[in-house]
Design a protein around this motif. Structure first.
Motif, PDB file in Angstrom:
ATOM      1  N   TRP A 122      67.550  47.864  25.510  1.00  0.00           N
ATOM      2  CA  TRP A 122      67.644  46.442  25.193  1.00  0.00           C
ATOM      3  C   TRP A 122      66.674  45.703  26.104  1.00  0.00           C
ATOM      4  O   TRP A 122      66.710  45.857  27.309  1.00  0.00           O
ATOM      5  N   TYR A 123      65.814  44.890  25.515  1.00  0.00           N
ATOM      6  CA  TYR A 123      64.818  44.140  26.277  1.00  0.00           C
ATOM      7  C   TYR A 123      65.201  42.665  26.298  1.00  0.00           C
ATOM      8  O   TYR A 123      65.631  42.110  25.282  1.00  0.00           O
ATOM      9  N   SER A 124      65.004  42.040  27.453  1.00  0.00           N
ATOM     10  CA  SER A 124      65.270  40.611  27.557  1.00  0.00           C
ATOM     11  C   SER A 124      64.261  39.982  28.508  1.00  0.00           C
ATOM     12  O   SER A 124      63.658  40.664  29.340  1.00  0.00           O
ATOM     13  N   ALA A 125      64.102  38.688  28.353  1.00  0.00           N
ATOM     14  CA  ALA A 125      63.219  37.922  29.234  1.00  0.00           C
ATOM     15  C   ALA A 125      63.935  36.630  29.599  1.00  0.00           C
ATOM     16  O   ALA A 125      64.578  36.009  28.759  1.00  0.00           O
ATOM     17  N   THR A 126      63.818  36.266  30.856  1.00  0.00           N
ATOM     18  CA  THR A 126      64.402  35.015  31.327  1.00  0.00           C
ATOM     19  C   THR A 126      63.273  34.007  31.464  1.00  0.00           C
ATOM     20  O   THR A 126      62.259  34.287  32.108  1.00  0.00           O
ATOM     21  N   LEU A 127      63.444  32.867  30.819  1.00  0.00           N
ATOM     22  CA  LEU A 127      62.425  31.818  30.829  1.00  0.00           C
ATOM     23  C   LEU A 127      62.945  30.593  31.565  1.00  0.00           C
ATOM     24  O   LEU A 127      64.118  30.236  31.444  1.00  0.00           O
ATOM     25  N   ALA A 128      62.060  29.962  32.287  1.00  0.00           N
ATOM     26  CA  ALA A 128      62.372  28.678  32.921  1.00  0.00           C
ATOM     27  C   ALA A 128      61.802  27.590  32.020  1.00  0.00           C
ATOM     28  O   ALA A 128      60.629  27.629  31.645  1.00  0.00           O
ATOM     29  N   THR A 129      62.649  26.637  31.635  1.00  0.00           N
ATOM     30  CA  THR A 129      62.235  25.527  30.781  1.00  0.00           C
ATOM     31  C   THR A 129      62.610  24.223  31.467  1.00  0.00           C
ATOM     32  O   THR A 129      63.228  24.224  32.525  1.00  0.00           O
ATOM     33  N   LYS A 130      62.274  23.111  30.820  1.00  0.00           N
ATOM     34  CA  LYS A 130      62.637  21.800  31.385  1.00  0.00           C
ATOM     35  C   LYS A 130      64.144  21.636  31.508  1.00  0.00           C
ATOM     36  O   LYS A 130      64.651  21.136  32.497  1.00  0.00           O
ATOM     37  N   LEU A 131      64.870  22.066  30.483  1.00  0.00           N
ATOM     38  CA  LEU A 131      66.315  21.868  30.458  1.00  0.00           C
ATOM     39  C   LEU A 131      67.094  22.982  31.159  1.00  0.00           C
ATOM     40  O   LEU A 131      68.200  22.767  31.627  1.00  0.00           O
ATOM     41  N   HIS A 132      66.539  24.186  31.176  1.00  0.00           N
ATOM     42  CA  HIS A 132      67.234  25.334  31.751  1.00  0.00           C
ATOM     43  C   HIS A 132      66.335  26.026  32.776  1.00  0.00           C
ATOM     44  O   HIS A 132      65.282  26.525  32.415  1.00  0.00           O
ATOM     45  N   PRO A 133      66.759  26.084  34.037  1.00  0.00           N
ATOM     46  CA  PRO A 133      65.946  26.774  35.036  1.00  0.00           C
ATOM     47  C   PRO A 133      65.873  28.279  34.789  1.00  0.00           C
ATOM     48  O   PRO A 133      64.930  28.923  35.202  1.00  0.00           O
ATOM     49  N   ALA A 134      66.863  28.833  34.083  1.00  0.00           N
ATOM     50  CA  ALA A 134      66.861  30.256  33.770  1.00  0.00           C
ATOM     51  C   ALA A 134      67.675  30.489  32.507  1.00  0.00           C
ATOM     52  O   ALA A 134      68.891  30.414  32.521  1.00  0.00           O
ATOM     53  N   ARG A 135      66.973  30.755  31.397  1.00  0.00           N
ATOM     54  CA  ARG A 135      67.656  31.045  30.139  1.00  0.00           C
ATOM     55  C   ARG A 135      67.168  32.394  29.636  1.00  0.00           C
ATOM     56  O   ARG A 135      65.969  32.619  29.502  1.00  0.00           O
ATOM     57  N   GLU A 136      68.121  33.273  29.351  1.00  0.00           N
ATOM     58  CA  GLU A 136      67.784  34.637  28.943  1.00  0.00           C
ATOM     59  C   GLU A 136      67.713  34.744  27.423  1.00  0.00           C
ATOM     60  O   GLU A 136      68.551  34.195  26.705  1.00  0.00           O
ATOM     61  N   PHE A 137      66.683  35.463  26.945  1.00  0.00           N
ATOM     62  CA  PHE A 137      66.480  35.685  25.520  1.00  0.00           C
ATOM     63  C   PHE A 137      66.302  37.180  25.264  1.00  0.00           C
ATOM     64  O   PHE A 137      65.693  37.884  26.065  1.00  0.00           O
ATOM     65  N   ALA A 138      66.791  37.637  24.137  1.00  0.00           N
ATOM     66  CA  ALA A 138      66.500  38.999  23.693  1.00  0.00           C
ATOM     67  C   ALA A 138      65.074  39.016  23.143  1.00  0.00           C
ATOM     68  O   ALA A 138      64.648  38.057  22.490  1.00  0.00           O
ATOM     69  N   VAL A 139      64.340  40.077  23.430  1.00  0.00           N
ATOM     70  CA  VAL A 139      62.962  40.200  22.937  1.00  0.00           C
ATOM     71  C   VAL A 139      62.752  41.588  22.359  1.00  0.00           C
ATOM     72  O   VAL A 139      63.448  42.537  22.711  1.00  0.00           O
ATOM     73  N   ASP A 140      61.778  41.707  21.458  1.00  0.00           N
ATOM     74  CA  ASP A 140      61.371  43.009  20.948  1.00  0.00           C
ATOM     75  C   ASP A 140      60.548  43.733  22.000  1.00  0.00           C
ATOM     76  O   ASP A 140      59.969  43.104  22.894  1.00  0.00           O
ATOM     77  N   ARG A 141      60.481  45.049  21.879  1.00  0.00           N
ATOM     78  CA  ARG A 141      59.738  45.844  22.849  1.00  0.00           C
ATOM     79  C   ARG A 141      58.267  45.430  22.918  1.00  0.00           C
ATOM     80  O   ARG A 141      57.682  45.343  23.991  1.00  0.00           O
ATOM     81  N   GLU A 142      57.668  45.144  21.765  1.00  0.00           N
ATOM     82  CA  GLU A 142      56.258  44.769  21.732  1.00  0.00           C
ATOM     83  C   GLU A 142      56.001  43.483  22.526  1.00  0.00           C
ATOM     84  O   GLU A 142      55.040  43.392  23.276  1.00  0.00           O
ATOM     85  N   LEU A 143      56.870  42.498  22.348  1.00  0.00           N
ATOM     86  CA  LEU A 143      56.729  41.241  23.080  1.00  0.00           C
ATOM     87  C   LEU A 143      57.000  41.456  24.561  1.00  0.00           C
ATOM     88  O   LEU A 143      56.297  40.913  25.420  1.00  0.00           O
ATOM     89  N   TYR A 144      57.979  42.274  24.874  1.00  0.00           N
ATOM     90  CA  TYR A 144      58.316  42.587  26.260  1.00  0.00           C
ATOM     91  C   TYR A 144      57.107  43.181  26.987  1.00  0.00           C
ATOM     92  O   TYR A 144      56.843  42.856  28.138  1.00  0.00           O
ATOM     93  N   GLU A 145      56.389  44.054  26.308  1.00  0.00           N
ATOM     94  CA  GLU A 145      55.255  44.737  26.931  1.00  0.00           C
ATOM     95  C   GLU A 145      54.067  43.822  27.203  1.00  0.00           C
ATOM     96  O   GLU A 145      53.325  44.044  28.152  1.00  0.00           O
ATOM     97  N   VAL A 146      53.876  42.790  26.392  1.00  0.00           N
ATOM     98  CA  VAL A 146      52.720  41.907  26.600  1.00  0.00           C
ATOM     99  C   VAL A 146      53.024  40.724  27.523  1.00  0.00           C
ATOM    100  O   VAL A 146      52.102  40.132  28.074  1.00  0.00           O
ATOM    101  N   MET A 147      54.303  40.410  27.696  1.00  0.00           N
ATOM    102  CA  MET A 147      54.664  39.305  28.597  1.00  0.00           C
ATOM    103  C   MET A 147      54.532  39.763  30.050  1.00  0.00           C
ATOM    104  O   MET A 147      54.839  40.907  30.371  1.00  0.00           O
ATOM    105  N   ARG A 148      54.068  38.860  30.902  1.00  0.00           N
ATOM    106  CA  ARG A 148      53.962  39.153  32.333  1.00  0.00           C
ATOM    107  C   ARG A 148      54.774  38.129  33.105  1.00  0.00           C
ATOM    108  O   ARG A 148      54.885  36.974  32.698  1.00  0.00           O
ATOM    109  N   LEU A 149      55.308  38.567  34.229  1.00  0.00           N
ATOM    110  CA  LEU A 149      56.033  37.634  35.085  1.00  0.00           C
ATOM    111  C   LEU A 149      55.097  36.528  35.534  1.00  0.00           C
ATOM    112  O   LEU A 149      53.948  36.783  35.910  1.00  0.00           O
ATOM    113  N   GLY A 150      55.569  35.303  35.459  1.00  0.00           N
ATOM    114  CA  GLY A 150      54.758  34.168  35.875  1.00  0.00           C
ATOM    115  C   GLY A 150      53.917  33.567  34.768  1.00  0.00           C
ATOM    116  O   GLY A 150      53.330  32.504  34.951  1.00  0.00           O
TER     117      GLY A 150
END
Length: 170
Positions: A122-150
């Motif tokens: 199971w792949y997930s990514a936590t994003l910081a947004t204006k409304l949420h300092p840390a919101r977790e989302f489920a992601v596909d493996r392909e998206l997980y592999e191309v996303m980088r921290l920061g």
């Protein structure tokens, strides 16, 4: 901690003020529309369930000794009816949720293997947004592999599923 939060706020403002931000927000991720096609395809199951039901009844009435075939057809009909009823009564959350487009910074990535004979990750990514300092989302493996921290950019999410993330270089 406060410096990190103000740094993220600064990056989010920079993304929203980027000249390509509005253009990128008009983008429709292919994965978001693909799920709608899957749902519409399941609607074609309804006529097939009806046809299988009629075939099961006709087969039973004309050849009652072939009970195994009748049981298989009837089991297929029951499975189809149950599946359609569950889909109608409790539609998947991603289908009802609107597609959200927002500025975000990737603050964490996680890959959690699930044990068993048929292992799955199971792949997930936590994003910081204006409304949420840390919101977790489920992601596909392909998206997980191309996303980088920061990474900072435009996120496209429906419900708790992140469909696409387009990085923007400030």
């Amino acid at each position: 901690m406060n410096d990190v939060h103000s740094s993220i706020e600064t990056r989010l403002r920079a993304i929203e003020n980027h000249p390509n931000f509005q253009t990128l927000c008009n983008h429709v991720p292919p994965s978001a529309s693909r799920r709608s096609i899957i749902f519409l395809g399941s609607l074609f199951l309804v006529p097939w369930v009806g046809i299988l039901g009629v075939c099961a009844v006709v087969d039973f009435l004309t050849r009652p000794r072939r009970a195994l075939r009748w049981v298989v057809l009837l089991a297929s009909v029951v499975f189809g009816v149950v599946w359609v009823v569950r889909l109608v009564r409790n539609p998947p959350g991603w289908r009802l949720a609107p597609l959200l487009r927002f500025a975000a910074v990737v603050s964490q990535k996680c890959a959690e293997p699930e044990g068993g004979q048929r292992s799955r990750t199971w792949y997930s990514a936590t994003l910081a947004t204006k409304l949420h300092p840390a919101r977790e989302f489920a992601v596909d493996r392909e998206l997980y592999e191309v996303m980088r921290l920061g990474d900072a950019g435009v996120a496209f999410a429906r419900g708790d599923k992140l469909h696409e993330f387009l990085p923007i270089e400030p």
